[in-house]
Design an enzyme around this catalytic site. Structure first.
Site, PDB file in Angstrom:
ATOM      1  N   SER A   1      -8.994  28.322  94.534  1.00 42.44           N
ATOM      2  CA  SER A   1      -8.743  27.614  93.279  1.00 42.44           C
ATOM      3  C   SER A   1      -9.719  26.432  93.161  1.00 42.44           C
ATOM      4  CB  SER A   1      -7.282  27.176  93.212  1.00 42.44           C
ATOM      5  OG  SER A   1      -6.929  26.833  91.899  1.00 42.44           O
TER       6      SER A   1
ATOM      7  N   ASP B   1       2.154  50.530  87.968  1.00 42.44           N
ATOM      8  CA  ASP B   1       2.106  50.771  89.414  1.00 42.44           C
ATOM      9  C   ASP B   1       1.516  52.145  89.772  1.00 42.44           C
ATOM     10  OD1 ASP B   1       2.745  51.387  92.043  1.00 42.44           O
ATOM     11  OD2 ASP B   1       4.870  50.887  91.887  1.00 42.44           O
TER      12      ASP B   1
ATOM     13  N   VAL C   1       2.876  48.016  93.474  1.00 45.68           N
ATOM     14  CA  VAL C   1       1.660  47.211  93.348  1.00 45.68           C
ATOM     15  C   VAL C   1       0.754  47.808  92.277  1.00 45.68           C
ATOM     16  CG1 VAL C   1      -0.396  46.369  94.540  1.00 45.68           C
ATOM     17  CG2 VAL C   1       1.775  46.594  95.785  1.00 45.68           C
TER      18      VAL C   1
ATOM     19  N   ASP D   1      -3.563  37.392  89.003  1.00 47.29           N
ATOM     20  CA  ASP D   1      -3.653  35.925  88.973  1.00 47.29           C
ATOM     21  C   ASP D   1      -3.239  35.421  87.592  1.00 47.29           C
ATOM     22  OD1 ASP D   1      -4.666  33.221  88.728  1.00 47.29           O
ATOM     23  OD2 ASP D   1      -6.011  33.619  90.402  1.00 47.29           O
TER      24      ASP D   1
ATOM     25  N   HIS E   1      -2.074  33.878  91.975  1.00 44.70           N
ATOM     26  CA  HIS E   1      -3.077  32.832  92.130  1.00 44.70           C
ATOM     27  C   HIS E   1      -3.078  32.255  93.543  1.00 44.70           C
ATOM     28  CE1 HIS E   1      -6.012  29.923  91.098  1.00 44.70           C
ATOM     29  NE2 HIS E   1      -5.223  28.924  91.421  1.00 44.70           N
TER      30      HIS E   1
ATOM     31  N   ASP F   1      -2.664  53.740  89.888  1.00 46.04           N
ATOM     32  CA  ASP F   1      -3.675  53.687  90.954  1.00 46.04           C
ATOM     33  C   ASP F   1      -3.510  54.830  91.948  1.00 46.04           C
ATOM     34  OD1 ASP F   1      -1.462  52.956  92.556  1.00 46.04           O
ATOM     35  OD2 ASP F   1      -1.845  50.820  92.250  1.00 46.04           O
TER      36      ASP F   1
ATOM     37  N   ASP G   1       3.971  52.084  94.740  1.00 41.79           N
ATOM     38  CA  ASP G   1       4.321  51.195  95.851  1.00 41.79           C
ATOM     39  C   ASP G   1       4.684  49.797  95.362  1.00 41.79           C
ATOM     40  OD1 ASP G   1       1.850  50.504  94.910  1.00 41.79           O
ATOM     41  OD2 ASP G   1       0.835  50.504  96.845  1.00 41.79           O
TER      42      ASP G   1
HETATM   43 CA   LIG Z   1       0.499  51.235  92.936  1.00 41.19          CA
END
Ligand SMILES: [Ca+2]
Ligand SMILES: *[C@@H]1O[C@H](CO)[C@@H](O)[C@H](O)[C@H]1NC(C)=O
Ligand SMILES: *[C@@H]1O[C@H](CO)[C@@H](O)[C@H](O)[C@H]1NC(C)=O
Ligand SMILES: *[C@@H]1O[C@H](CO)[C@@H](O)[C@H](O)[C@H]1NC(C)=O
Ligand SMILES: *[C@@H]1O[C@H](CO)[C@@H](O)[C@H](O)[C@H]1NC(C)=O
Ligand SMILES: *[C@@H]1O[C@H](CO)[C@@H](O)[C@H](O)[C@H]1NC(C)=O
Ligand SMILES: *[C@@H]1O[C@H](CO)[C@@H](O)[C@H](O)[C@H]1NC(C)=O
Ligand SMILES: *[C@@H]1O[C@H](CO)[C@@H](O)[C@H](O)[C@H]1NC(C)=O
Ligand SMILES: *[C@@H]1O[C@H](CO)[C@@H](O)[C@H](O)[C@H]1NC(C)=O
Ligand SMILES: *[C@@H]1O[C@H](CO)[C@@H](O)[C@H](O)[C@H]1NC(C)=O
Ligand SMILES: *[C@@H]1O[C@H](CO)[C@@H](O)[C@H](O)[C@H]1NC(C)=O
Ligand SMILES: *[C@@H]1O[C@H](CO)[C@@H](O)[C@H](O)[C@H]1NC(C)=O
Length: 577
Positions: A201, A268, A277, A441, A487, A271, A275
């Site tokens: 930062s 999610d 994420v 972020d 962030h 990708d 998971d």
């Molecule tokens: Ca994922």
């Protein structure tokens, strides 16, 4: 037995045998300070020296270094600038002589803090580095230096701004390197001192402020989510507030959170792996329309009053059309009234922190709450008033924001803007940079770091093709977008994501042993998978999970993604690096 050679060996052995207690004293430190005249314009105060050994310090659960137990010598001393009646306090933590590994680490702050208190220094000591920080002369204001950026209303204190911008860090680094060499006798025995930076930062911006100016700043700089392109960065924090004001709708925090939660849930899998994420916010942006959240119910419990914030009622309802419109406008990024792009879009999946509204208990509704980190930029640095925020955003439009960006860019170009794109001297001196940025972020758009990496690539390799120049740049400056990270931190909303906790170790391997980080070492720091290793892809390669392979993502070149992250800031006709 008593040959000269034995004498030398005995001396070396004696040198090695020094203990923390032998050398961690005021007298030893005084005898090893940088000599007078070592750094132009600076006079050290030997009488200010403090030194005390600290043993058995335990650090756990820090995002920027692994758990450890260590000892150190806690040293501080002050200096003043010739011709000024000021006093700058330096703090260095030195490892015990047996643990010292010929390394020095400079550290910085976050927000308007010039240092991180005792938070960043362990990250050096545990790797055998002397770790340093400065108060840059701000004293009691070191944690919020902006209270000292004015000499009076209407007059900037340029010395303080330069100290914050880059000068304070340079002085701490140069005095610290010399002190380290002297303290550990490197001037007489092995003179090698590897030098590093680690910060995120504002600490990331401070790292760049050195790398861009000084070829000899560091051998390796670890830079996270830098708060650079200063006037843009500070102003864009206010954009979500201006969206709400302009559109006349103030969503409750819960309504916005519902949109974020649904975005994470639906993006999610894009990708290749479900998971929790969102490793590909570019695919999220291209393939998920938050309009799908309209009408869905949300509920958050009432919260009791706490110091500085009032009690808030239960927040519940169904997500409105207006909330979706506000969120879409925010996710689009700032454009001027002619539709030209002023700044990058935030990534979908990031929290809407800047857009947070405040509960107005009198009117019994959610209303505008101006984020002070953005407001203070306008109040102090542009309007030159000694305050903590703008009183309100009355009359502020998207064009006003653009005007603030230009005004700030012109005023602070040479001290705070920090996007100088030619790193040739640093590269030619052998310096390395490892830059990372969370892909979720909320505070600094991920695209901001991509923009700079690409600006450096274009500037340093004019005329070269994309792949050739990207490969050449990766020899010394690598960028990693960290899936799911918020962030400068692991993200509780995406707990299974990796975070690059061992960056300094990775950089040490690169600088001292030539081990190129083709991928960045990441570790899951939250949730049930805590401790699991996962590698992070280097830009411009992007993660894609192959079916059935949970080890880590494949890192692939994807032209659509490269194009997605490259914005045309066509609201300006000067280069924006
Ligand atoms: Ca994922
Ligand atoms: C380190 O030294 C400073 C300056 O003397 C002092 O304020 C601080 O308490 C010391 N910290 C520890 C852990 O001894
Ligand atoms: C930092 O300071 C806090 C407050 O004094 C203390 O609790 C903590 O142990 C310190 N951490 C380190 C690494 O010294
Ligand atoms: C600005 O206000 C802060 C307190 O908020 C104070 O410490 C500082 O001295 C003031 N600066 C000027 C120039 O008035
Ligand atoms: C540096 O050398 C002096 C003189 O030999 C010795 O007393 C001191 O312990 C050494 N310092 C360290 C950190 O080894
Ligand atoms: C000096 O020490 C460094 C760090 O321990 C080591 O990498 C280097 O090889 C040493 N150089 C010599 C000449 O001994
Ligand atoms: C969003 O998800 C978090 C879990 O990550 C949950 O605690 C929270 O209640 C959810 N909020 C809303 C408004 O759905
Ligand atoms: C909210 O949506 C639910 C269906 O998800 C519906 O049953 C309910 O009537 C809606 N409430 C309001 C106030 O529109
Ligand atoms: C400086 O500006 C601040 C913010 O508007 C104000 O509160 C303060 O009274 C002003 N100080 C002087 C000395 O005018
Ligand atoms: C760059 O390399 C990738 C493979 O890594 C390839 O798909 C792409 O076409 C190349 N781009 C150019 C412009 O040559
Ligand atoms: C990489 O991270 C793992 C934990 O995920 C750790 O055990 C390992 O030491 C790290 N590698 C480096 C070079 O630090
Ligand atoms: C699984 O993915 C990892 C990380 O990309 C890779 O190193 C490994 O070769 C893959 N394993 C298989 C069986 O494809």
């Amino acid at each position: 037995m008593h040959s000269p050679l034995f004498g030398i060996l005995a001396t070396l052995t004696a040198v090695r045998a020094a203990t923390l207690n032998n050398v961690c004293s005021v007298s030893y430190v005084k005898a090893h300070l940088p000599p007078p005249g070592f750094y132009q314009g600076v006079t050290l105060s030997p009488s200010s020296v403090t030194a005390n050994p600290v043993t058995g310090v335990k650090v756990v659960d820090n995002d920027f270094y692994p758990d450890a137990v260590f000892d150190y010598c806690n040293v501080s001393f002050t200096y003043s600038h010739d011709g000024l009646d000021d006093q700058v306090l330096l703090t260095y933590w030195l490892p015990a002589p047996a643990q010292f590994q010929n390394r020095f680490l400079a550290t910085g702050g976050g927000g308007y803090a010039i240092n991180s208190g005792n938070q960043s220094l362990p990250g050096g000591v545990i790797y055998g580095a002397v770790a340093g920080m400065t108060d840059a002369g701000f004293g009691a204001a070191q944690g919020n230096t902006i209270t000292q950026w004015l000499a009076a209303n209407g007059t900037l204190n340029w010395h303080n701004i330069y100290m914050f911008g880059y000068q304070g860090i340079r002085e701490m680094s140069e005095l610290g390197k010399q002190f380290t060499k002297s303290f550990f006798n490197l001037t007489r025995t092995n003179t090698t001192l590897y030098t590093y930076w680690q910060g995120c930062s504002e600490g990331g911006r401070e790292g760049w402020s050195q790398v861009q100016r000084y070829a000899d700043s560091f051998d390796g700089a670890v830079i996270g989510a830098p708060a650079f392109r200063w006037s843009f960065q500070q102003t864009q924090l206010l954009y979500p507030d201006v969206v709400e004001q302009t559109m006349g709708y103030y969503p409750s925090p819960c309504e916005l959170q519902k949109i974020v939660n649904e975005t994470i849930a639906h993006c999610d899998p894009l990708d290749g792996r479900t998971d929790g994420v969102v490793a590909r916010t570019d695919l999220c942006s291209m393939n998920y329309d938050i309009a799908a959240v309209e009408g869905q119910p949300y509920h958050c419990p009432a919260t009791p009053a706490s110091p500085g914030s009032p009690a808030t009622p239960v927040q519940q309802g169904n997500v409105t059309k207006q909330a979706i419109a506000v969120a879409k406008k925010i996710l689009d990024g700032l454009h001027d009234s002619q539709g030209r792009r002023v700044y990058f879009a935030p990534t979908p999946s990031a929290q809407f922190t800047e857009a947070q509204t405040g509960w107005d208990a009198t009117a019994n509704r959610w209303g505008l709450s101006v984020i002070s980190l953005g407001g203070v930029f306008v109040e102090v640095e542009l309007d030159l008033l000694n305050g903590t925020n703008v009183p309100d955003l009355a009359g502020v439009t998207y064009d006003t924001l653009k005007g603030w960006i230009v005004e700030g860019m012109q005023r602070f170009q040479g001290v705070l803007e920090t996007t100088w794109p030619d790193l040739t001297p640093y590269r030619d001196a052998g310096g390395k940079v490892l830059m990372f940025h969370g892909e979720s972020d909320w505070g600094i758009p991920t695209a901001s770091s991509v923009r700079y990496w690409e600006s450096v690539r274009r500037t340093m390799h004019p005329g070269a093709g994309y792949n050739a120049s990207a490969a050449a740049q990766n020899d010394f400056f690598r960028l990693f977008l960290v899936p799911g990270a918020t962030h400068c931190a692991a993200n509780p909303a995406e707990p299974g994501a990796p975070f690059p906790q061992t960056n300094l170790a990775v950089m040490i391997d690169w600088v001292e042993r030539g081990v190129v980080p083709h991928t960045l070492n990441g570790t899951v720091l939250l949730g049930p998978d805590k401790g699991r290793n996962q590698q992070i892809c280097a830009w411009p390669l992007r993660p894609v999970w192959a079916p059935g392979n949970a080890t880590g993502p494949q890192c692939r070149y994807d032209q659509k993604s490269v194009d997605y992250w490259n914005y045309d800031l066509d609201a300006f006709n000067v280069p924006i690096y």
